[in-house]
Design an enzyme around this catalytic site. Sequence first.
Site, short mmCIF file in Angstrom:
data_model
loop_
_atom_site.label_atom_id
_atom_site.label_comp_id
_atom_site.label_asym_id
_atom_site.label_seq_id
_atom_site.Cartn_x
_atom_site.Cartn_y
_atom_site.Cartn_z
N TYR A 167 -40.09 41.44 -65.98
CA TYR A 167 -40.71 40.20 -66.76
C TYR A 167 -39.33 39.13 -66.84
O TYR A 167 -38.55 39.06 -67.29
CB TYR A 167 -40.95 40.45 -68.25
CG TYR A 167 -42.07 41.55 -68.20
CD1 TYR A 167 -42.64 41.78 -67.14
CD2 TYR A 167 -42.03 42.15 -69.60
CE1 TYR A 167 -43.79 42.61 -67.44
CE2 TYR A 167 -43.10 42.90 -69.63
CZ TYR A 167 -44.14 43.17 -68.47
OH TYR A 167 -44.86 44.02 -68.60
N GLN A 169 -48.35 31.98 -82.85
CA GLN A 169 -49.41 32.84 -82.26
C GLN A 169 -49.70 34.21 -83.02
O GLN A 169 -50.93 34.85 -82.92
CB GLN A 169 -49.19 33.18 -80.71
CG GLN A 169 -49.32 31.97 -80.00
CD GLN A 169 -48.78 32.08 -78.55
OE1 GLN A 169 -47.81 32.90 -78.40
NE2 GLN A 169 -49.62 31.58 -77.52
#
Length: 332
Positions: free
Chosen positions: A57, A285
Amino acid sequence: METIQIANTGLTTSRIALGTWAIGGWMWGGSDEREAIATLQNAIEEGITLIDTAPVYGFGRAEEIVGKALSGGRRAKVLIATKAGLEWSNDGKVVRNASARRLRRELEDSLQRLRTDRIDLYQIHWPDPQTPIEETAAVMAEFLREGHIRAIGVSNFNPEQMAAFAAVAPLHTVQPPYNLFERGIEADVLPYARSHGLTVLAYGALCRGLLSGAVTRSRRFSGDDLRQFDPKFNEPRRSQYLAVVDELERLAQQRFGKNVLALALRWLLDQGPVIALWGARRPGQLAPLADALGWRLDAETMTEIDQIIARHVTDPIGAEFMAPPARELANS
């Protein structure tokens, strides 16, 4: 926060975990480190106690950000799950490599980037067809005996591969793609996990944002954002899936006073020993987190959800497009 015990490990974790693929930036159009650190720290404040990451990642970036975010005593509040078994070249090409030599090096690198002396859950990211599963499992068992890791998992493995792995090393978790739209594991992986006491870490819980309610028919993705290549985000499938999202939003509001995001996460948590990986990369979020907790879907709603999907999606497709290639033996 709802919690779950990972069998035979002594580990207890929140049933919502923070996934960090997007935080790494790669294939998600980049990321802001300061905002990413704030997101990680906010997740802990909201009761999330499992952070899932991987070397690939952002090619180490996500692990480095996690390490920075957990400084100042926060490391003791969470479990870190990371992965191994993928390698990359300078041009960004990613291939599978779960050989013993590669895994040993990856472990050392991950410990350094994460600023920790032990990984709570260490997972093989993808099965490597060029390395015997027995070799991969044996070195993972060594890590466990040496105290470098506390639990072992696999990701994207099928039941036959899991059985071969478990014949050599303890196996505690499996991480497949799983959400309302990508349900292939219900035919094999999920029953295997249930019958063998494995905890399921479901990645793509919101189907790369499709189930968040924030994706519109006109939204475009740029840069290296993988959603440019995701068949669900391209027509004619995009309109089909968004029609489902619209109808699920109405159902969630009318029946539960919730939104589609909460409905999608609740559906996932109600499937059994499942942890939902939420890939937030901005603190805001995480605001809807509480809406997914403390209630359950009834059988009638479960059936209605299936009917809504079947009514609109004429050509369903899974997450197969994300699978990295095997390496060539000459490059191993």
